[in-house]
Design a protein around this motif. Structure first.
Motif, short mmCIF file in Angstrom:
data_model
loop_
_atom_site.label_atom_id
_atom_site.label_comp_id
_atom_site.label_asym_id
_atom_site.label_seq_id
_atom_site.Cartn_x
_atom_site.Cartn_y
_atom_site.Cartn_z
N LYS A 274 22.78 15.81 -4.48
CA LYS A 274 23.72 16.76 -3.89
C LYS A 274 23.68 16.71 -2.37
CE LYS A 274 23.31 19.75 -7.88
NZ LYS A 274 22.79 21.00 -8.42
N GLY A 275 23.72 15.50 -1.82
CA GLY A 275 23.73 15.33 -0.38
C GLY A 275 25.05 15.74 0.22
N PRO A 276 25.12 15.84 1.55
CA PRO A 276 26.34 16.29 2.21
C PRO A 276 27.56 15.40 1.94
CG PRO A 276 24.63 15.76 3.82
CD PRO A 276 24.04 15.61 2.47
N TYR A 277 27.35 14.15 1.64
CA TYR A 277 28.46 13.23 1.39
C TYR A 277 28.78 13.10 -0.10
CZ TYR A 277 31.38 9.08 2.16
OH TYR A 277 32.42 8.20 2.21
N ALA A 278 27.92 13.60 -0.97
CA ALA A 278 28.04 13.41 -2.42
C ALA A 278 29.37 13.86 -3.00
CB ALA A 278 26.89 14.10 -3.14
N SER B 248 16.85 11.09 11.55
CA SER B 248 17.50 11.54 10.33
C SER B 248 18.34 12.80 10.51
CB SER B 248 16.44 11.81 9.26
OG SER B 248 15.62 10.68 9.09
N CYS B 249 17.73 13.85 10.95
CA CYS B 249 18.39 15.15 10.98
C CYS B 249 19.51 15.24 12.01
CB CYS B 249 17.37 16.24 11.26
SG CYS B 249 15.94 16.20 10.15
N CYS C 264 19.09 7.46 2.58
CA CYS C 264 19.45 7.98 1.26
C CYS C 264 19.93 9.43 1.24
CB CYS C 264 18.26 7.87 0.31
SG CYS C 264 17.39 6.30 0.37
N PHE C 265 19.40 10.21 2.17
CA PHE C 265 19.64 11.64 2.18
C PHE C 265 21.11 12.02 2.11
CE2 PHE C 265 21.13 14.77 5.30
CZ PHE C 265 20.82 15.94 4.63
N GLU D 215 0.87 -1.17 0.00
CA GLU D 215 0.00 0.00 0.00
C GLU D 215 0.91 1.23 0.00
OE1 GLU D 215 -3.03 2.22 3.02
OE2 GLU D 215 -3.02 0.03 3.02
N ALA D 216 0.80 2.04 -1.02
CA ALA D 216 1.70 3.19 -1.18
C ALA D 216 1.69 4.06 0.07
CB ALA D 216 1.29 4.02 -2.40
N ASP D 217 2.89 4.40 0.54
CA ASP D 217 3.04 5.23 1.73
C ASP D 217 4.29 6.10 1.59
OD1 ASP D 217 3.00 6.42 4.20
OD2 ASP D 217 2.99 4.55 5.35
N PRO D 218 4.19 7.17 0.78
CA PRO D 218 5.38 8.01 0.58
C PRO D 218 5.85 8.71 1.86
CG PRO D 218 3.47 8.94 -0.54
CD PRO D 218 3.06 7.61 -0.02
N LEU D 219 4.96 8.91 2.83
CA LEU D 219 5.37 9.53 4.09
C LEU D 219 6.33 8.61 4.85
CD1 LEU D 219 4.84 12.18 5.52
CD2 LEU D 219 2.93 11.10 6.71
N LYS D 220 6.02 7.33 4.86
CA LYS D 220 6.94 6.35 5.45
C LYS D 220 8.22 6.32 4.63
CE LYS D 220 7.31 1.42 6.50
NZ LYS D 220 6.62 0.12 6.40
N GLY D 221 8.09 6.42 3.30
CA GLY D 221 9.25 6.45 2.42
C GLY D 221 10.15 7.63 2.70
N LEU D 222 9.55 8.79 3.02
CA LEU D 222 10.34 9.97 3.37
C LEU D 222 11.19 9.70 4.60
CD1 LEU D 222 11.17 12.96 3.39
CD2 LEU D 222 9.02 13.45 4.57
#
Length: 181
Positions: free
Chosen positions: A68-72, A158-159, A57-58, A43-50
């Motif tokens: 263009k992430g901080p490690y890229a 994450s942050c 991935c960030f 069941e699609a859940d882009p909020l969970k994906g975020l």
């Protein structure tokens, strides 16, 4: 027997069972039954994906998904730009699932894209694909339904890596990479 012959023989003896096992194993491709099943039952859940995107991935692909992430800048290969609608329009959800699951090397791409199939469940991988599709379409996530995590949860998961516990910019990742956040 010379030293190099002995080493070669030992490598052959130890690697032969591994090579044999790999040769006999049917390694699924992007149209694998596992990927198809995960896509079909999900069941699609882009909020969970975020939330997952921010955690996994960030750091390489960036907040906007533009690669263009901080490690890229420290990678030998530029991370994929998920906002490139032209490129991702021709990719199926099964292909994206398979790429995330098996990583870059399995697809002849970057060694920096590690396989997440051992860390993430099939549902989590598919939720990440859902969020990548949001980035492809340059959409915003709808918050119509109540999510199972708060903004504080997202920050903590994450942050905090870059911004630190209190938002001062002294997270472990920013210190390690010498980033000013």
């Amino acid at each position: 027997m010379t030293g190099s012959n002995t080493i070669g023989l030992l490598l052959l003896v130890f690697l032969l069972p591994v090579l044999h096992a790999c040769a006999g194993e049917n390694v699924p491709d992007g149209n694998s039954e596992q990927a198809e099943a995960a896509v079909a039952e999900h069941e699609a859940d882009p909020l969970k994906g975020l939330k997952l995107y921010l955690g996994y991935c960030f750091v390489c692909h960036g907040q906007k998904g533009d690669g263009k992430g901080p490690y890229a800048s420290m990678l030998s290969t530029v991370p994929a730009d998920f906002t490139d609608s032209t490129y991702f329009k021709v990719k199926t959800d099964n292909e994206l699932y398979d790429f995330i699951s098996k990583g870059g090397i399995a697809h002849g791409k970057s060694m920096h894209m590690k396989p997440f199939g051992f860390q993430m469940t099939p549902d989590e991988i598919q939720s990440t694909v859902d969020y990548i599709r949001v980035l492809n379409r340059h959409e915003r996530i709808s918050r119509d339904k109540e999510s199972d995590f708060s903004g504080e949860d997202v920050y903590r998961n994450s942050c905090v890596m870059c911004h630190g516990e209190n938002g001062s910019g002294e997270g472990r990742l920013s210190k390690m990479l010498g980033l000013k956040v």
